[in-house]
Design an enzyme around this catalytic site. Sequence first.
Site, PDB file in Angstrom:
ATOM      1  N   ASP A  55       0.875  -1.168   0.000  1.00 48.56           N
ATOM      2  CA  ASP A  55       0.000   0.000   0.000  1.00 48.56           C
ATOM      3  C   ASP A  55       0.917   1.224   0.000  1.00 48.56           C
ATOM      4  OD1 ASP A  55      -2.228   1.754   0.439  1.00 48.56           O
ATOM      5  OD2 ASP A  55      -1.794   1.693   2.591  1.00 48.56           O
ATOM      6  N   ASP A 108      -0.256   5.018   1.194  1.00 49.47           N
ATOM      7  CA  ASP A 108      -0.536   5.915   2.316  1.00 49.47           C
ATOM      8  C   ASP A 108      -0.461   5.183   3.656  1.00 49.47           C
ATOM      9  OD1 ASP A 108      -0.990   7.693   0.290  1.00 49.47           O
ATOM     10  OD2 ASP A 108      -3.170   7.753   0.535  1.00 49.47           O
TER      11      ASP A 108
END
Length: 227
Positions: free
Chosen positions: A81, A83
């Site tokens: 991922d 963020d």
Amino acid sequence: MRTPRYHLTINALNTHHTHPHTPTHTAITCCKILFELIKLDHKKPPLAKKSRRKMGDEKVKNEAMEIMGLFQVLPRLVVFDLDYTLWPFYCECRSKRETPSMYPHAKGILYALKEKGVDMAIASRSPTRDIAEAFIDKLGIKPLFVAQEIFSSWSHKTEHFKKIQQKTRVPYESMLFFDDEDRNIESVSKMGVTSILVNNGVTLGAFRQGLTQFSKGPSSSKKDKKR
């Protein structure tokens, strides 16, 4: 403690001002020297900081290489991922003009995987793909990823992984995934992907835990937050 050079120049400038026979142009010259010295002193810290950061990345990379050396079987693809996993912010809250930074261990781990020959991909639900891609490019990590799936979705990343699997042809059981949201971990784990929940970004501790869980099989994936 040594007196900064520009402080010495200020003292000299004050002397010139108090002396009745000092020409004005001498004071102006002192001012110019003063400002140049201040500019030089302010230019040094960013260079030193960049050098320290590079040294830190190399140290993390070496430690990550040692960790991988403990396992006979490694994932064929590691998916991250963005963020609050690779960097400590939401892309939609930032501007493309900004200079981004990553979590302390993130870049070193990426470099180690690259050197070991393990492919990497991105699965992000960020609604601002343009900002995410701009930051990836600025950080110099774009060439590290074989796939980048960055789009907003309510599927908790199952759509992202379907696209990644179609592009890479890597089975879900051969993937390792790092994310900071429980719902994504739960959904992707059901696809057969070994999924690790991180807190405060991906770290060497989370990396070791991920490889440990992968070696046991996707069914053993834990949703424990890593320090």
